[in-house]
Design an enzyme around this catalytic site. Structure first.
Site, PDB file in Angstrom:
ATOM      1  N   TYR A  12      -1.822  -1.336  10.499  1.00  0.00           N
ATOM      2  CA  TYR A  12      -1.818  -1.412   9.033  1.00  0.00           C
ATOM      3  C   TYR A  12      -0.510  -0.853   8.474  1.00  0.00           C
ATOM      4  O   TYR A  12       0.136  -1.479   7.634  1.00  0.00           O
ATOM      5  CB  TYR A  12      -3.022  -0.627   8.505  1.00  0.00           C
ATOM      6  CG  TYR A  12      -3.289  -0.785   7.026  1.00  0.00           C
ATOM      7  CD1 TYR A  12      -3.880  -1.944   6.523  1.00  0.00           C
ATOM      8  CD2 TYR A  12      -2.988   0.233   6.129  1.00  0.00           C
ATOM      9  CE1 TYR A  12      -4.148  -2.085   5.172  1.00  0.00           C
ATOM     10  CE2 TYR A  12      -3.249   0.102   4.771  1.00  0.00           C
ATOM     11  CZ  TYR A  12      -3.835  -1.063   4.298  1.00  0.00           C
ATOM     12  OH  TYR A  12      -4.094  -1.197   2.944  1.00  0.00           O
ATOM     13  N   SER A  39       0.883  -1.174   0.000  1.00  0.00           N
ATOM     14  CA  SER A  39       0.000   0.000   0.000  1.00  0.00           C
ATOM     15  C   SER A  39       0.918   1.221   0.000  1.00  0.00           C
ATOM     16  O   SER A  39       2.107   1.105   0.330  1.00  0.00           O
ATOM     17  CB  SER A  39      -0.838  -0.009   1.296  1.00  0.00           C
ATOM     18  OG  SER A  39      -1.384   1.259   1.562  1.00  0.00           O
TER      19      SER A  39
HETATM   20  P1  NAD Z   1     -11.429  -6.303   0.335  1.00  0.00           P
HETATM   21  O1  NAD Z   1     -11.962  -6.188   1.713  1.00  0.00           O
HETATM   22  O2  NAD Z   1     -12.282  -5.964  -0.819  1.00  0.00           O
HETATM   23  O3  NAD Z   1     -10.870  -7.787   0.098  1.00  0.00           O
HETATM   24  C1  NAD Z   1     -10.118  -8.451   1.052  1.00  0.00           C
HETATM   25  C2  NAD Z   1     -10.043  -9.914   0.686  1.00  0.00           C
HETATM   26  O4  NAD Z   1      -9.281 -10.589   1.701  1.00  0.00           O
HETATM   27  C3  NAD Z   1     -11.395 -10.609   0.627  1.00  0.00           C
HETATM   28  O5  NAD Z   1     -11.378 -11.593  -0.389  1.00  0.00           O
HETATM   29  C4  NAD Z   1     -11.507 -11.280   2.006  1.00  0.00           C
HETATM   30  O6  NAD Z   1     -12.358 -12.411   2.015  1.00  0.00           O
HETATM   31  C5  NAD Z   1     -10.049 -11.678   2.197  1.00  0.00           C
HETATM   32  N1  NAD Z   1      -9.684 -11.910   3.577  1.00  0.00           N
HETATM   33  C6  NAD Z   1      -9.847 -11.101   4.652  1.00  0.00           C
HETATM   34  N2  NAD Z   1      -9.389 -11.709   5.760  1.00  0.00           N
HETATM   35  C7  NAD Z   1      -8.924 -12.915   5.374  1.00  0.00           C
HETATM   36  C8  NAD Z   1      -8.319 -14.000   6.059  1.00  0.00           C
HETATM   37  N3  NAD Z   1      -8.128 -13.973   7.385  1.00  0.00           N
HETATM   38  N4  NAD Z   1      -7.967 -15.098   5.343  1.00  0.00           N
HETATM   39  C9  NAD Z   1      -8.177 -15.155   4.003  1.00  0.00           C
HETATM   40  N5  NAD Z   1      -8.727 -14.149   3.309  1.00  0.00           N
HETATM   41  C10 NAD Z   1      -9.111 -13.048   3.991  1.00  0.00           C
HETATM   42  O7  NAD Z   1     -10.076  -5.444   0.365  1.00  0.00           O
HETATM   43  P2  NAD Z   1      -9.223  -4.767  -0.811  1.00  0.00           P
HETATM   44  O8  NAD Z   1      -9.435  -3.313  -0.732  1.00  0.00           O
HETATM   45  O9  NAD Z   1      -9.439  -5.464  -2.090  1.00  0.00           O
HETATM   46  O10 NAD Z   1      -7.762  -5.034  -0.250  1.00  0.00           O
HETATM   47  C11 NAD Z   1      -6.929  -6.055  -0.745  1.00  0.00           C
HETATM   48  C12 NAD Z   1      -5.492  -5.739  -0.369  1.00  0.00           C
HETATM   49  O11 NAD Z   1      -5.107  -4.501  -0.961  1.00  0.00           O
HETATM   50  C13 NAD Z   1      -5.271  -5.581   1.135  1.00  0.00           C
HETATM   51  O12 NAD Z   1      -4.033  -6.150   1.488  1.00  0.00           O
HETATM   52  C14 NAD Z   1      -5.230  -4.074   1.311  1.00  0.00           C
HETATM   53  O13 NAD Z   1      -4.471  -3.696   2.427  1.00  0.00           O
HETATM   54  C15 NAD Z   1      -4.564  -3.653   0.023  1.00  0.00           C
HETATM   55  N6  NAD Z   1      -4.802  -2.259  -0.336  1.00  0.00           N
HETATM   56  C16 NAD Z   1      -6.066  -1.797  -0.563  1.00  0.00           C
HETATM   57  C17 NAD Z   1      -6.241  -0.467  -0.925  1.00  0.00           C
HETATM   58  C18 NAD Z   1      -7.591   0.106  -1.217  1.00  0.00           C
HETATM   59  O14 NAD Z   1      -7.689   1.334  -1.400  1.00  0.00           O
HETATM   60  N7  NAD Z   1      -8.643  -0.688  -1.306  1.00  0.00           N
HETATM   61  C19 NAD Z   1      -5.136   0.389  -1.028  1.00  0.00           C
HETATM   62  C20 NAD Z   1      -3.878  -0.126  -0.782  1.00  0.00           C
HETATM   63  C21 NAD Z   1      -3.718  -1.451  -0.440  1.00  0.00           C
END
Ligand code: NAD
Length: 256
Positions: free
Chosen positions: A152, A139
Site C-alpha cells: 500500500y 493517501s
Molecule cells: P472502499 O473499500 O470503501 O471502496 C473501494 C472502492 O473500490 C469500491 O467501490 C470497490 O468496489 C472498488 N474496487 C476495489 N477493487 C476494485 C477493482 N479491482 N476494480 C474496480 N474497483 C474496485 O475504500 P475507500 O476507503 O473508499 O478507499 C478509496 C480510496 O481511498 C483507496 O484508493 C484508498 O487507498 C484511499 N484512501 C482511503 C483512506 C481511508 O481512510 N478510507 C485513506 C486514504 C486513502
C-alpha cells in the site's frame, strides 16, 4: 455549475470515498461513469439524485483490457472523459516476510498501475479538447510510511510520483493532475481494519477506533463528501494552475 457539460469517470465509486466524490461531481453538474463492485444499484441511485446522467461499468481495474473498455465506453456512452478520478484501492496488513506475493501484485495493480493505464488512455481526448482534470486518490501513506503496509505504501508513494510526472507532461495545457492524500476516512476499507485490529487485540471496536484517531489530531474522521468538495475545487477555473500537488487532507496527521 462548475461542471455542466463535463463528464467524470471515477474508479472504485460504488462505496466510500469514490462514491462521495462521484456525488459531489454530479452535484456540480457532471455526468458520471461509476465503477466498482458491491451495491451498485444503491450507488447509482445516490449519484442519480443530482439529475445528471449516471452510468456504471463493473471493470476490474487490475486488468488492463477491462480498463481500456472502461475508458472507451465512457467516451462512447457519455461523450468524453473530462474529469478522471483514480480512486479504486485496496490494502493488506502484514509484515514483509509474510506478505502474500499475489497480494503485492494485486495491490500494485489496483492502487497504482490502474492509474497509469486510465491516464494514458484518457489523456489523448483531454489533449484534443485542451481541458482535463485528473485527481488521484493517494493517501498520507503516499507521503509517509506505516509498518506492515508495504504494498500500500509503495503503491501510494508511486501514485504521488506518477501524479507529479503527468502534471509536468501536461503543464502547458488546460489539463491538470493532482493527488489528494487523505488521513483516516471511515469507509468499509477502514472499518475492516478496525474490526480486524479489535479482534486481534480483544479490544472493543470503539477502543481501536480511538487508537486510530491518535494519528489524527482533529480526533475526527475526514469524510468522503469533504474530499468530493476538494475534487470539485480542483476542477474549477480557480485551480487551473494547481499542478502536481499532493494535498494532504488528514486532520493534521502530517503536521506532527
Ligand atoms: P472502499 O473499500 O470503501 O471502496 C473501494 C472502492 O473500490 C469500491 O467501490 C470497490 O468496489 C472498488 N474496487 C476495489 N477493487 C476494485 C477493482 N479491482 N476494480 C474496480 N474497483 C474496485 O475504500 P475507500 O476507503 O473508499 O478507499 C478509496 C480510496 O481511498 C483507496 O484508493 C484508498 O487507498 C484511499 N484512501 C482511503 C483512506 C481511508 O481512510 N478510507 C485513506 C486514504 C486513502
Amino acid at each position: 455549475m462548475t461542471l455542466n457539460a463535463k463528464t467524470a469517470l471515477v474508479t472504485g465509486s460504488t462505496s466510500g470515498i469514490g462514491l462521495g466524490i462521484a456525488c459531489k461531481l454530479a452535484e456540480a453538474g457532471a455526468d458520471v461513469m461509476l465503477n466498482g463492485f458491491g451495491d451498485v444499484d444503491a450507488a447509482i441511485e445516490r449519484v442519480s439524485a443530482y439529475g445528471t446522467r449516471v452510468l456504471h461499468h463493473p471493470a476490474d481495474v487490475s486488468d488492463v483490457d477491462q480498463i481500456a473498455d472502461l475508458v472507451s465506453r465512457t467516451e462512447r456512452d457519455l461523450g468524453s472523459v473530462d474529469v478522471l478520478v483514480n480512486n479504486a484501492g485496496i490494502q493488506h496488513v502484514a509484515p514483509i516476510e509474510s506478505f502474500p506475493v499475489e497480494r503485492w501484485d494485486t495491490i500494485i495493480a489496483i492502487n497504482l498501475s490502474s492509474a497509469f493505464h486510465t491516464m494514458r488512455l484518457a489523456l489523448p481526448g483531454m489533449r484534443e479538447r485542451n481541458w482535463g482534470r485528473i485527481i488521484n486518490i493517494a493517501s498520507v501513506h503516499g507521503l509517509v510510511a506505516s509498518a506492515q503496509k508495504a504494498a500500500y505504501v509503495a503503491a501510494k508513494h508511486g501514485l504521488v510520483g506518477l501524479t507529479k510526472t503527468v502534471a509536468l507532461e501536461t503543464a502547458t495545457t488546460g489539463i491538470t493532475c493532482n493527488a489528494l492524500c487523505p488521513g483516516w476516512v471511515l469507509t468499509p476499507l477502514v472499518q475492516q481494519q478496525i474490526d480486524s485490529k479489535a479482534q486481534a487485540h480483544g479490544d472493543p471496536s470503539q477502543a481501536t477506533r480511538e487508537l486510530l484517531m491518535e494519528k489524527q489530531p482533529s480526533l475526527d474522521f475526514v469524510t468522503p463528501e469533504q474530499l468530493g468538495e476538494l475534487a470539485v475545487f480542483l476542477c474549477s477555473d480557480a485551480a487551473r494552475q494547481v499542478r502536481g500537488v499532493a494535498w494532504n487532507v488528514d486532520g493534521g496527521w502530517l503536521a506532527q
